[in-house]
Enzyme design. Structure first.
Site, PDB file in Angstrom:
ATOM      1  N   ARG A  66       0.790  -1.420   0.077  1.00  0.00           N
ATOM      2  CA  ARG A  66       0.147  -0.080  -0.146  1.00  0.00           C
ATOM      3  C   ARG A  66       0.961   1.414  -0.039  1.00  0.00           C
ATOM      4  O   ARG A  66       0.469   2.303  -0.541  1.00  0.00           O
ATOM      5  CB  ARG A  66      -0.892  -0.142   1.180  1.00  0.00           C
ATOM      6  CG  ARG A  66      -2.131   0.941   1.226  1.00  0.00           C
ATOM      7  CD  ARG A  66      -3.119   0.359   2.290  1.00  0.00           C
ATOM      8  NE  ARG A  66      -3.948  -0.567   1.742  1.00  0.00           N
ATOM      9  CZ  ARG A  66      -5.106  -0.379   1.368  1.00  0.00           C
ATOM     10  NH1 ARG A  66      -5.578   0.724   0.759  1.00  0.00           N
ATOM     11  NH2 ARG A  66      -5.943  -1.486   0.973  1.00  0.00           N
ATOM     12  N   THR A 107     -16.345  14.464  -2.514  1.00  0.00           N
ATOM     13  CA  THR A 107     -17.952  14.456  -2.057  1.00  0.00           C
ATOM     14  C   THR A 107     -18.068  13.169  -1.683  1.00  0.00           C
ATOM     15  O   THR A 107     -17.795  11.947  -2.080  1.00  0.00           O
ATOM     16  CB  THR A 107     -18.654  14.919  -3.308  1.00  0.00           C
ATOM     17  OG1 THR A 107     -19.933  14.861  -3.117  1.00  0.00           O
ATOM     18  CG2 THR A 107     -18.309  13.922  -4.779  1.00  0.00           C
ATOM     19  N   HIS A 108     -19.036  13.055  -0.561  1.00  0.00           N
ATOM     20  CA  HIS A 108     -19.465  11.935   0.060  1.00  0.00           C
ATOM     21  C   HIS A 108     -21.002  11.873  -0.056  1.00  0.00           C
ATOM     22  O   HIS A 108     -21.616  13.032   0.705  1.00  0.00           O
ATOM     23  CB  HIS A 108     -18.697  11.643   1.492  1.00  0.00           C
ATOM     24  CG  HIS A 108     -19.158  10.415   2.008  1.00  0.00           C
ATOM     25  ND1 HIS A 108     -18.511   9.311   1.727  1.00  0.00           N
ATOM     26  CD2 HIS A 108     -20.018  10.026   3.017  1.00  0.00           C
ATOM     27  CE1 HIS A 108     -19.324   8.329   2.380  1.00  0.00           C
ATOM     28  NE2 HIS A 108     -20.152   8.766   3.262  1.00  0.00           N
ATOM     29  N   ASP A 140      -8.366  14.377   4.637  1.00  0.00           N
ATOM     30  CA  ASP A 140      -7.477  14.127   5.222  1.00  0.00           C
ATOM     31  C   ASP A 140      -7.024  12.633   5.593  1.00  0.00           C
ATOM     32  O   ASP A 140      -7.565  11.915   4.485  1.00  0.00           O
ATOM     33  CB  ASP A 140      -7.569  14.557   6.906  1.00  0.00           C
ATOM     34  CG  ASP A 140      -8.783  13.913   7.499  1.00  0.00           C
ATOM     35  OD1 ASP A 140      -9.090  13.042   7.130  1.00  0.00           O
ATOM     36  OD2 ASP A 140      -8.903  14.480   8.525  1.00  0.00           O
ATOM     37  N   ASP A 144     -13.312   9.675   5.407  1.00  0.00           N
ATOM     38  CA  ASP A 144     -14.383  10.659   5.182  1.00  0.00           C
ATOM     39  C   ASP A 144     -14.416  11.696   6.486  1.00  0.00           C
ATOM     40  O   ASP A 144     -15.717  11.967   7.163  1.00  0.00           O
ATOM     41  CB  ASP A 144     -15.818  10.261   4.899  1.00  0.00           C
ATOM     42  CG  ASP A 144     -15.573   9.232   3.858  1.00  0.00           C
ATOM     43  OD1 ASP A 144     -15.205   9.758   2.703  1.00  0.00           O
ATOM     44  OD2 ASP A 144     -16.341   8.169   3.660  1.00  0.00           O
TER      45      ASP A 144
HETATM   46  C1  GAR Z   1     -20.701   9.604  -5.868  1.00  0.00           C
HETATM   47  O1  GAR Z   1     -22.238   9.622  -5.481  1.00  0.00           O
HETATM   48  C2  GAR Z   1     -19.697   9.926  -4.773  1.00  0.00           C
HETATM   49  O2  GAR Z   1     -20.421  10.502  -3.758  1.00  0.00           O
HETATM   50  C3  GAR Z   1     -19.607   8.404  -3.934  1.00  0.00           C
HETATM   51  O3  GAR Z   1     -19.479   7.655  -5.345  1.00  0.00           O
HETATM   52  C4  GAR Z   1     -20.269   8.109  -6.277  1.00  0.00           C
HETATM   53  C5  GAR Z   1     -19.489   7.882  -7.490  1.00  0.00           C
HETATM   54  O4  GAR Z   1     -20.365   7.825  -8.710  1.00  0.00           O
HETATM   55  N1  GAR Z   1     -18.342   8.314  -3.356  1.00  0.00           N
HETATM   56  C6  GAR Z   1     -18.157   7.805  -2.264  1.00  0.00           C
HETATM   57  O5  GAR Z   1     -19.026   6.830  -1.632  1.00  0.00           O
HETATM   58  C7  GAR Z   1     -16.834   8.028  -1.448  1.00  0.00           C
HETATM   59  N2  GAR Z   1     -16.816   7.673  -0.025  1.00  0.00           N
HETATM   60  P1  GAR Z   1     -19.906   7.861 -10.166  1.00  0.00           P
HETATM   61  O6  GAR Z   1     -18.816   6.905 -10.266  1.00  0.00           O
HETATM   62  O7  GAR Z   1     -21.153   7.803 -10.953  1.00  0.00           O
HETATM   63  O8  GAR Z   1     -19.239   9.248 -10.236  1.00  0.00           O
END
Ligand code: GAR
Length: 189
Positions: A66, A107-108, A140, A144
C-alpha cells in the site's frame, strides 16, 4: 489561467462527467488536466478519454504494498502539477503523505460525520434515517473525516431502496460539487 484539476475516480464517472461538462465554460475557472484511477478500464477513465483528457491507472494489486501504491499514485498526480485534486467516487483511502502533498477535495453521499465509508446509502437506509445528504469536504488521512466545506440535505422517502436514493442524492450532489469546485478555484485566478 484556469486552475489545473486532477480528478481521481474508481467507478462509472458520472460525477467526473459533471465536472468535465462544467469545465467547458471558461467562467468555471478550471480545467481537468488528467483523470486517474485505481481501476484500469473503469467508466470514469473511458469518459475522460472520450473527452480527450489524459488518463492514468495505478492498481493496488500491481504494487508491492500500500505504501508503494500511494507513492506511485502521488507521483503520477504530481506530474500534472494540479492546483486541486478532485475525488469523484474514488473508493480508496489515501495515506497521510499523499493528502499532505496536495489540496484534495471529496464528495461523499451522506451528512458527515454520519455514515462515513463505502456503504453510506445502505447504512443510512438500515439506520431508518429520514434524511441524509451530500458532504463536500477536504480530504485528510481518515475515512471521510476532513473539514466540511458544504453540505446539502436530501430526504429519504418511504419505500426508498439504494437505487432510488442514489438517484436523488446524485441529482443534488453534482451541482453542489461543481459549485464548490468553482468557488475553490477562484482563489487560483
Ligand atoms: C458519488 O455519489 C460519490 O459521492 C460516491 O461515489 C459516487 C460515484 O459515482 N463517493 C463515495 O461514496 C466516497 N466515499 P460515479 O462513479 O457515478 O461518479
Amino acid at each position: 489561467m484556469p486552475a489545473r484539476l486532477v480528478v481521481l475516480a474508481s467507478g462509472s464517472g458520472t460525477t467526473l462527467q459533471a465536472v468535465l461538462d462544467a469545465s467547458a465554460d471558461p467562467a468555471f475557472g478550471a480545467t481537468v488536466v488528467a483523470v486517474g484511477s485505481d481501476v484500469a478500464g473503469c467508466g470514469a477513465l473511458k469518459r475522460a478519454a472520450d473527452h480527450g483528457v489524459e488518463t492514468f491507472a495505478v492498481a493496488l494489486a500491481e504494487q508491492p504494498d500500500r505504501t508503494a501504491w500511494n507513492l506511485a499514485l502521488a507521483d503520477r498526480i504530481a506530474a500534472y502539477r494540479p492546483d486541486l485534486v478532485v475525488l469523484a467516487g474514488f473508493m480508496r483511502v489515501l495515506a497521510g503523505d499523499v493528502v499532505r502533498r496536495f489540496r484534495i477535495v471529496n464528495t461523499h453521499p451522506s451528512l458527515l460525520p454520519a455514515f462515513p465509508g463505502a456503504h453510506a446509502l445502505r447504512d443510512a437506509l438500515a439506520a431508518g434515517a429520514e434524511r441524509t445528504g451530500v458532504t463536500v469536504h477536504w480530504v485528510d488521512e481518515g475515512v471521510d473525516t476532513g473539514p466540511v466545506i458544504v453540505q446539502t440535505v436530501v430526504p429519504i422517502e418511504p419505500g426508498d431502496d439504494e437505487d432510488s436514493l442514489r438517484q436523488r442524492l446524485q441529482a443534488a450532489e453534482k451541482p453542489l460539487y461543481v459549485d464548490a469546485i468553482r468557488t475553490l478555484c477562484q482563489e487560483y485566478r
